[in-house]
Design a protein around this motif. Structure first.
Motif, PDB file in Angstrom:
ATOM      1  N   ASP A 109       2.720  -1.000 -69.171  1.00 17.48           N
ATOM      2  CA  ASP A 109       3.640  -2.129 -69.201  1.00 17.48           C
ATOM      3  C   ASP A 109       4.988  -1.767 -68.597  1.00 17.48           C
ATOM      4  O   ASP A 109       5.617  -2.592 -67.925  1.00 17.48           O
ATOM      5  CB  ASP A 109       3.818  -2.622 -70.636  1.00 17.48           C
ATOM      6  CG  ASP A 109       4.579  -3.946 -70.699  1.00 17.48           C
ATOM      7  OD1 ASP A 109       4.160  -4.903 -70.019  1.00 17.48           O
ATOM      8  OD2 ASP A 109       5.582  -4.018 -71.415  1.00 17.48           O
ATOM      9  N   GLN A 119       6.409  -3.793 -65.498  1.00 20.71           N
ATOM     10  CA  GLN A 119       7.692  -4.483 -65.522  1.00 20.71           C
ATOM     11  C   GLN A 119       8.621  -3.954 -64.430  1.00 20.71           C
ATOM     12  O   GLN A 119       9.331  -4.732 -63.790  1.00 20.71           O
ATOM     13  CB  GLN A 119       8.363  -4.324 -66.887  1.00 20.71           C
ATOM     14  CG  GLN A 119       7.695  -5.122 -67.996  1.00 20.71           C
ATOM     15  CD  GLN A 119       8.529  -5.120 -69.280  1.00 20.71           C
ATOM     16  OE1 GLN A 119       9.735  -4.928 -69.248  1.00 20.71           O
ATOM     17  NE2 GLN A 119       7.872  -5.349 -70.409  1.00 20.71           N
ATOM     18  N   GLU A 154      15.055 -10.231 -66.440  1.00 18.17           N
ATOM     19  CA  GLU A 154      14.753  -9.646 -67.746  1.00 18.17           C
ATOM     20  C   GLU A 154      14.036 -10.645 -68.649  1.00 18.17           C
ATOM     21  O   GLU A 154      13.129 -10.275 -69.402  1.00 18.17           O
ATOM     22  CB  GLU A 154      16.027  -9.132 -68.399  1.00 18.17           C
ATOM     23  CG  GLU A 154      16.639  -7.923 -67.694  1.00 18.17           C
ATOM     24  CD  GLU A 154      15.615  -6.815 -67.450  1.00 18.17           C
ATOM     25  OE1 GLU A 154      14.924  -6.406 -68.413  1.00 18.17           O
ATOM     26  OE2 GLU A 154      15.488  -6.384 -66.284  1.00 18.17           O
ATOM     27  N   SER A 155      14.426 -11.899 -68.575  1.00 23.36           N
ATOM     28  CA  SER A 155      13.735 -12.898 -69.394  1.00 23.36           C
ATOM     29  C   SER A 155      12.313 -13.127 -68.897  1.00 23.36           C
ATOM     30  O   SER A 155      11.392 -13.373 -69.691  1.00 23.36           O
ATOM     31  CB  SER A 155      14.512 -14.213 -69.393  1.00 23.36           C
ATOM     32  OG  SER A 155      14.500 -14.827 -68.101  1.00 23.36           O
ATOM     33  N   THR A 207       9.696 -10.253 -69.897  1.00 22.90           N
ATOM     34  CA  THR A 207       9.362 -10.204 -71.325  1.00 22.90           C
ATOM     35  C   THR A 207       8.777 -11.513 -71.850  1.00 22.90           C
ATOM     36  O   THR A 207       8.486 -11.630 -73.042  1.00 22.90           O
ATOM     37  CB  THR A 207      10.622  -9.855 -72.145  1.00 22.90           C
ATOM     38  OG1 THR A 207      11.648 -10.818 -71.874  1.00 22.90           O
ATOM     39  CG2 THR A 207      11.124  -8.460 -71.806  1.00 22.90           C
ATOM     40  N   SER A 208       8.585 -12.490 -70.959  1.00 21.41           N
ATOM     41  CA  SER A 208       8.034 -13.772 -71.392  1.00 21.41           C
ATOM     42  C   SER A 208       6.557 -13.624 -71.740  1.00 21.41           C
ATOM     43  O   SER A 208       5.847 -12.766 -71.209  1.00 21.41           O
ATOM     44  CB  SER A 208       8.211 -14.829 -70.303  1.00 21.41           C
ATOM     45  OG  SER A 208       7.413 -14.530 -69.166  1.00 21.41           O
ATOM     46  N   ASP A 209       6.085 -14.458 -72.630  1.00 17.46           N
ATOM     47  CA  ASP A 209       4.691 -14.379 -73.068  1.00 17.46           C
ATOM     48  C   ASP A 209       3.710 -14.618 -71.927  1.00 17.46           C
ATOM     49  O   ASP A 209       2.595 -14.088 -71.932  1.00 17.46           O
ATOM     50  CB  ASP A 209       4.436 -15.398 -74.187  1.00 17.46           C
ATOM     51  CG  ASP A 209       5.129 -15.020 -75.495  1.00 17.46           C
ATOM     52  OD1 ASP A 209       5.452 -13.833 -75.666  1.00 17.46           O
ATOM     53  OD2 ASP A 209       5.355 -15.923 -76.330  1.00 17.46           O
ATOM     54  N   LYS A 254       3.970 -10.957 -69.864  1.00 14.60           N
ATOM     55  CA  LYS A 254       3.748  -9.664 -70.505  1.00 14.60           C
ATOM     56  C   LYS A 254       2.318  -9.172 -70.320  1.00 14.60           C
ATOM     57  O   LYS A 254       1.372  -9.946 -70.381  1.00 14.60           O
ATOM     58  CB  LYS A 254       4.064  -9.761 -72.004  1.00 14.60           C
ATOM     59  CG  LYS A 254       5.539  -9.784 -72.333  1.00 14.60           C
ATOM     60  CD  LYS A 254       5.797  -9.635 -73.824  1.00 14.60           C
ATOM     61  CE  LYS A 254       5.212 -10.767 -74.629  1.00 14.60           C
ATOM     62  NZ  LYS A 254       5.628 -10.687 -76.066  1.00 14.60           N
TER      63      LYS A 254
END
Length: 511
Positions: free
Chosen positions: A371, A375, A407-408, A411-413, A416
């Motif tokens: 991950d 990312q 960054e948002s 990490t969003s569902d 991810k």
């Protein structure tokens, strides 16, 4: 004219005398005067043959992305759009005759090791891209025309990959001890930067051997681990293997509007737009323009429903009808309006991070989570777009990519990394696909062939491949090989494909 290995000799001599003639050439010469070749001149030609001449311009620039299902073209029914691979060419081979000539000129110079390293890299890059197209190729016996080897035997694809890996290992060692060299339009002759490229490229080669991890000759996972743990690899977007453009003749962005009638014929694919919309990905607003019809009907330029992708598997007659209505999305204006445009890379830092993420999911490397790599790859890809696009509403349609948005997003569902190993690999490859819009020519096709991700639509009514419900997986051998090296190419076909030279046969790396 058909190209034979006899012609390769002549072509090498022509390349030797014209080594300075390319878009990004830093050496100016009198076209009426004799030119004495030098190691830097030949280095420039070899590097630009990979970069500038691979990337191409105008409509030709778009062809790899038609095959990769991100772009459609509406003037005519383009072969790549409908999966017609046809016959490849071995015309990529003649320039390699200049490797030995470059090394002869460099012999005795303080930069000799750097030129030797460059020669190994160029050979590895060229032979890799050729074997990825067809399978077995002439490798160990290629380029011997001057000594009578005009009909070279073919090496197996495994032997070619073994040779490529050995050449890249040698290039790494030589660049490690090398010094700055002249004639490099990409990295300014910095051996440290070239060493990062060599090792990052070797990771890409190894990942394409993921079905061969049990092969004790190749030691795929051991090699991968060793490179990641002990060699320099890309560390940021500044390391990308790319061309940077400027508003100068011969150096403008490949799809810039000047003298380019093709700009009115492109459409953005629904394969791309649907995925961007599903992820609430603001690259949608950087890659495409909204439909003129949707805007005329009152939709805002930042309304995702105003962005109409077109099914790339649609029959050409129906694509033409949509084009006539103007209710579709073309590529973003920045690709046509900005002469400097954005750099075009062949291999990027973001791609490296996605490769490391996949290798982690597969259990090849440990120590950092998949991950984290995933990312980091998304961040690098988005920053590349953000940093190379003016902060102008005309180019981001009031949906700017910012550090906070990135960054948002990661990490969003919806984004991810989650699920089974196969589901995670699908996410990783899909993000790589989204990152390479109008970048890394043919990468989307090869990654789809390798992994099946993202899924490409197949329409028997438009698909040129036979059978119509399958995508092709390889190009055919050149006609010139059948004509002038028939015995060897037929032997290669027999050993690989039971004598069948067709686009559906699985080459060794795909088995």
């Amino acid at each position: 004219m058909k190209t034979t290995f006899k012609h390769y000799i002549l072509a090498g001599l022509v390349l030797l005398s014209s080594a300075g003639c390319s878009h990004f050439e830093a050496i100016n010469s009198n076209p009426d005067a004799a030119v004495n070749a030098t190691a830097p001149m030949l280095a420039t030609k070899l590097i630009l043959n990979i970069t500038d001449e691979t990337i191409s311009s105008q409509k030709t620039f778009m062809q790899p992305f038609m095959l990769g299902k991100t772009i459609l073209y509406t003037e005519f029914a383009e072969p790549q759009q409908y999966n017609d691979l046809g016959r490849t060419s071995f015309d990529v081979i003649p320039v390699l005759t200049n490797v030995e000539k470059m090394l002869a000129y460099a012999a005795g110079s303080t930069a000799n090791d750097s030129y030797r390293a460059l020669g190994h890299f160029v050979r590895a890059w060229k032979f890799y891209n050729l074997t990825m197209r067809v399978g077995d190729i002439p490798y160990s016996k290629a380029l011997q025309g001057e000594t009578g080897g005009i009909a070279p035997a073919y090496d197996t694809q495994k032997q070619v990959f073994q040779g490529i890996l050995s050449e890249l290992d040698e290039a790494d060692k030589l660049f490690a001890g090398g010094i700055k060299f002249d004639g490099d339009p990409v990295y300014g002759g910095d051996p440290a930067k070239w060493r990062k490229l060599v090792n990052t490229f070797e990771l890409q080669v190894l990942l394409n051997l993921y079905k061969k991890t049990a092969d004790t000759d190749l030691k795929v996972t051991d090699r991968f681990k060793e490179i990641v743990s002990s060699r320099p690899i890309f560390a940021g977007n500044a390391d990308n293997f790319q061309l940077v453009y400027s508003d100068k003749a011969g150096q403008r962005y490949p799809f810039y509007k000047l003298g380019n009638p093709s700009i009115i014929y492109t459409m953005v694919s629904s394969v791309l737009t649907d995925k961007l919309k599903a992820l609430d990905d603001r690259r949608l607003y950087y890659y495409a323009n909204p439909s003129a019809i949707q805007i005329s009907q009152g939709k805002a330029v930042n309304d995702p429903s105003a962005y109409i992708g077109t099914d790339p598997s649609m029959v050409y007659a129906d694509v033409s009808k949509i084009y006539a209505t103007k209710d579709y999305s073309n590529i973003n204006s920045r690709y046509m309006e900005l002469a400097a445009g954005e750099p075009v890379y062949l291999l990027s830092y973001a791609q490296l991070k996605f490769m490391l993420a996949e290798a982690t999911v597969r259990g090849w490397i440990a120590g950092t989570t998949a991950d984290t790599y995933y990312q980091d790859g998304i961040r690098a890809a988005m920053k590349f777009v953000m940093d190379n696009t003016p902060n102008d509403a005309a180019y981001h349609h009031n949906m700017p990519i910012t550090d906070a948005y990135i960054e948002s997003y990661v990490t969003s569902d919806k984004v991810k990394l989650a699920g089974s190993a196969d589901q995670q690999i699908a996410q990783i490859i899909t993000q790589q696909f989204l990152s390479t819009f109008l970048q890394a020519p043919y990468n989307a096709f090869f990654e789809n062939r390798r992994t099946g991700y993202p899924a490409f639509p197949v329409n028997p009514a438009s698909n040129v491949n036979v059978p119509g419900d399958k995508l092709p997986v390889r190009w055919l051998y050149p006609q010139s090989e059948l004509d002038y090296n028939g015995e060897n190419v037929k032997q290669a076909l027999t050993s690989q494909f039971n004598g069948n030279d067709n686009t559906n046969e699985l080459m060794w790396i795909l088995k």
